[in-house]
Scaffold this motif. Structure first.
Motif, PDB file in Angstrom:
ATOM      1  N   LYS A 124      58.963  62.685  17.765  1.00 17.41           N
ATOM      2  CA  LYS A 124      59.829  61.521  17.554  1.00 17.41           C
ATOM      3  C   LYS A 124      60.563  61.151  18.842  1.00 17.41           C
ATOM      4  O   LYS A 124      60.740  59.977  19.149  1.00 17.41           O
ATOM      5  CB  LYS A 124      60.837  61.804  16.449  1.00 17.41           C
ATOM      6  N   LEU A 125      60.975  62.166  19.582  1.00 18.48           N
ATOM      7  CA  LEU A 125      61.702  61.954  20.826  1.00 18.48           C
ATOM      8  C   LEU A 125      60.895  61.115  21.813  1.00 18.48           C
ATOM      9  O   LEU A 125      61.422  60.209  22.447  1.00 18.48           O
ATOM     10  CB  LEU A 125      62.079  63.303  21.454  1.00 18.48           C
ATOM     11  N   VAL A 126      59.598  61.416  21.919  1.00 18.89           N
ATOM     12  CA  VAL A 126      58.750  60.688  22.868  1.00 18.89           C
ATOM     13  C   VAL A 126      57.996  59.536  22.220  1.00 18.89           C
ATOM     14  O   VAL A 126      57.249  58.819  22.888  1.00 18.89           O
ATOM     15  CB  VAL A 126      57.763  61.643  23.593  1.00 18.89           C
ATOM     16  N   GLY A 127      58.178  59.348  20.904  1.00 19.15           N
ATOM     17  CA  GLY A 127      57.589  58.206  20.219  1.00 19.15           C
ATOM     18  C   GLY A 127      56.084  58.294  20.024  1.00 19.15           C
ATOM     19  O   GLY A 127      55.388  57.291  20.129  1.00 19.15           O
ATOM     20  N   LEU A 128      55.591  59.495  19.738  1.00 13.25           N
ATOM     21  CA  LEU A 128      54.158  59.684  19.525  1.00 13.25           C
ATOM     22  C   LEU A 128      53.911  60.368  18.184  1.00 13.25           C
ATOM     23  O   LEU A 128      54.785  61.055  17.662  1.00 13.25           O
ATOM     24  CB  LEU A 128      53.561  60.550  20.641  1.00 13.25           C
ATOM     25  N   SER A 129      52.701  60.205  17.670  1.00 11.06           N
ATOM     26  CA  SER A 129      52.328  60.917  16.451  1.00 11.06           C
ATOM     27  C   SER A 129      52.115  62.388  16.793  1.00 11.06           C
ATOM     28  O   SER A 129      51.900  62.748  17.956  1.00 11.06           O
ATOM     29  CB  SER A 129      51.050  60.335  15.860  1.00 11.06           C
ATOM     30  N   ARG A 130      52.154  63.226  15.764  1.00 13.44           N
ATOM     31  CA  ARG A 130      51.925  64.655  16.000  1.00 13.44           C
ATOM     32  C   ARG A 130      50.538  64.897  16.574  1.00 13.44           C
ATOM     33  O   ARG A 130      50.363  65.719  17.479  1.00 13.44           O
ATOM     34  CB  ARG A 130      52.098  65.447  14.700  1.00 13.44           C
TER      35      ARG A 130
ATOM     36  N   LEU B 123      49.367  67.922  24.608  1.00  7.62           N
ATOM     37  CA  LEU B 123      49.777  69.309  24.829  1.00  7.62           C
ATOM     38  C   LEU B 123      48.573  70.142  25.272  1.00  7.62           C
ATOM     39  O   LEU B 123      48.657  70.923  26.222  1.00  7.62           O
ATOM     40  CB  LEU B 123      50.364  69.864  23.529  1.00  7.62           C
ATOM     41  N   GLU B 124      47.424  69.940  24.597  1.00  4.54           N
ATOM     42  CA  GLU B 124      46.190  70.656  24.957  1.00  4.54           C
ATOM     43  C   GLU B 124      45.703  70.284  26.350  1.00  4.54           C
ATOM     44  O   GLU B 124      45.183  71.121  27.073  1.00  4.54           O
ATOM     45  CB  GLU B 124      45.079  70.349  23.948  1.00  4.54           C
ATOM     46  N   GLU B 125      45.868  69.018  26.716  1.00  7.67           N
ATOM     47  CA  GLU B 125      45.425  68.557  28.033  1.00  7.67           C
ATOM     48  C   GLU B 125      46.356  69.012  29.153  1.00  7.67           C
ATOM     49  O   GLU B 125      46.047  68.832  30.322  1.00  7.67           O
ATOM     50  CB  GLU B 125      45.331  67.029  28.044  1.00  7.67           C
ATOM     51  N   GLY B 126      47.517  69.557  28.794  1.00  7.12           N
ATOM     52  CA  GLY B 126      48.466  70.012  29.801  1.00  7.12           C
ATOM     53  C   GLY B 126      49.412  68.930  30.274  1.00  7.12           C
ATOM     54  O   GLY B 126      50.165  69.134  31.225  1.00  7.12           O
ATOM     55  N   ILE B 127      49.370  67.775  29.628  1.00  7.13           N
ATOM     56  CA  ILE B 127      50.266  66.678  30.009  1.00  7.13           C
ATOM     57  C   ILE B 127      51.706  67.067  29.669  1.00  7.13           C
ATOM     58  O   ILE B 127      52.612  66.905  30.486  1.00  7.13           O
ATOM     59  CB  ILE B 127      49.876  65.361  29.294  1.00  7.13           C
TER      60      ILE B 127
ATOM     61  N   ARG C 146      48.632  62.897  18.448  1.00 11.36           N
ATOM     62  CA  ARG C 146      48.571  62.508  19.854  1.00 11.36           C
ATOM     63  C   ARG C 146      49.377  63.478  20.716  1.00 11.36           C
ATOM     64  O   ARG C 146      48.967  63.829  21.822  1.00 11.36           O
ATOM     65  CB  ARG C 146      49.082  61.065  20.033  1.00 11.36           C
ATOM     66  N   PHE C 147      50.516  63.913  20.198  1.00 10.78           N
ATOM     67  CA  PHE C 147      51.348  64.856  20.937  1.00 10.78           C
ATOM     68  C   PHE C 147      50.569  66.147  21.200  1.00 10.78           C
ATOM     69  O   PHE C 147      50.554  66.658  22.320  1.00 10.78           O
ATOM     70  CB  PHE C 147      52.627  65.156  20.142  1.00 10.78           C
TER      71      PHE C 147
ATOM     72  N   SER D 194      57.983  68.529  15.662  1.00 16.14           N
ATOM     73  CA  SER D 194      58.051  67.219  14.991  1.00 16.14           C
ATOM     74  C   SER D 194      59.135  66.351  15.607  1.00 16.14           C
ATOM     75  O   SER D 194      58.936  65.155  15.834  1.00 16.14           O
ATOM     76  CB  SER D 194      58.329  67.392  13.498  1.00 16.14           C
ATOM     77  N   ASP D 195      60.287  66.951  15.871  1.00 19.86           N
ATOM     78  CA  ASP D 195      61.371  66.204  16.502  1.00 19.86           C
ATOM     79  C   ASP D 195      61.009  65.806  17.931  1.00 19.86           C
ATOM     80  O   ASP D 195      61.399  64.738  18.406  1.00 19.86           O
ATOM     81  CB  ASP D 195      62.664  67.010  16.485  1.00 19.86           C
ATOM     82  N   ALA D 196      60.251  66.651  18.618  1.00 19.58           N
ATOM     83  CA  ALA D 196      59.807  66.322  19.976  1.00 19.58           C
ATOM     84  C   ALA D 196      58.864  65.115  19.944  1.00 19.58           C
ATOM     85  O   ALA D 196      58.921  64.247  20.819  1.00 19.58           O
ATOM     86  CB  ALA D 196      59.120  67.525  20.617  1.00 19.58           C
TER      87      ALA D 196
END
Length: 148
Positions: A20-26, A33-37, A28-29, A16-18
């Motif tokens: 917020k760190l990158v400014g994305l919703s959970r 993550l699934e796409e390997g980005i 989208r994050f 959750s903090d990660a």
């Protein structure tokens, strides 16, 4: 990244903090993550909770800034949305409530503006109208303006 920015990182952060760190919703994050980005989080052995250490936090920010994912794919991030001023939202909400009261009272033959309504509410309910049923508020306003 310079050393000054590195000193601002916590040793470990949650997913959750990660986000917020990158400014994305959970959501989208996790998609990225699934796409390997984004790199996969580390997992605590005992609790099995995911976390990002300082190096992975730096990697997340680099991906966000540079637009090149952990898997080498190019990713374009939109600019973060500007946060709306909550005070304006509250005043608009209060204004619409006053408009509702004025409309209800006008259907009962009492005509008043929002300024008069606001003054009457402050006089009748000095502690505010929180927790008071709307019907009681309308009744007291009707009595107040009828006696004037």
């Amino acid at each position: 990244m310079n050393d000054n920015k590195m000193s601002n990182f916590k040793p470990v952060i949650s997913v959750s903090d990660a986000c917020k760190l990158v400014g994305l919703s959970r959501a989208r994050f996790y998609q990225l993550l699934e796409e390997g980005i984004f790199p996969q989080p580390l997992y605590h052995i005992k609790t099995k909770r995911p976390y990002y250490d300082k190096n992975l936090q730096i990697k997340l920010l680099e991906i966000r800034e540079e637009g090149i994912g952990n898997n080498g794919d190019i990713i374009i991030f939109y600019s973060p949305r500007k946060k709306k001023n909550r005070q304006n939202k509250k005043s608009k909400k209060e204004h619409s409530v006053l408009d509702d009261y004025a409309e209800t009272l006008s259907s009962m033959g009492i005509f008043c503006n929002s300024k008069e309504l606001s003054a009457a509410l402050k006089k009748l309910f000095p502690d505010g109208v929180g927790g008071v049923e709307e019907g009681i508020i309308i009744r007291e306003l009707f009595r107040y303006f009828k006696s004037k």
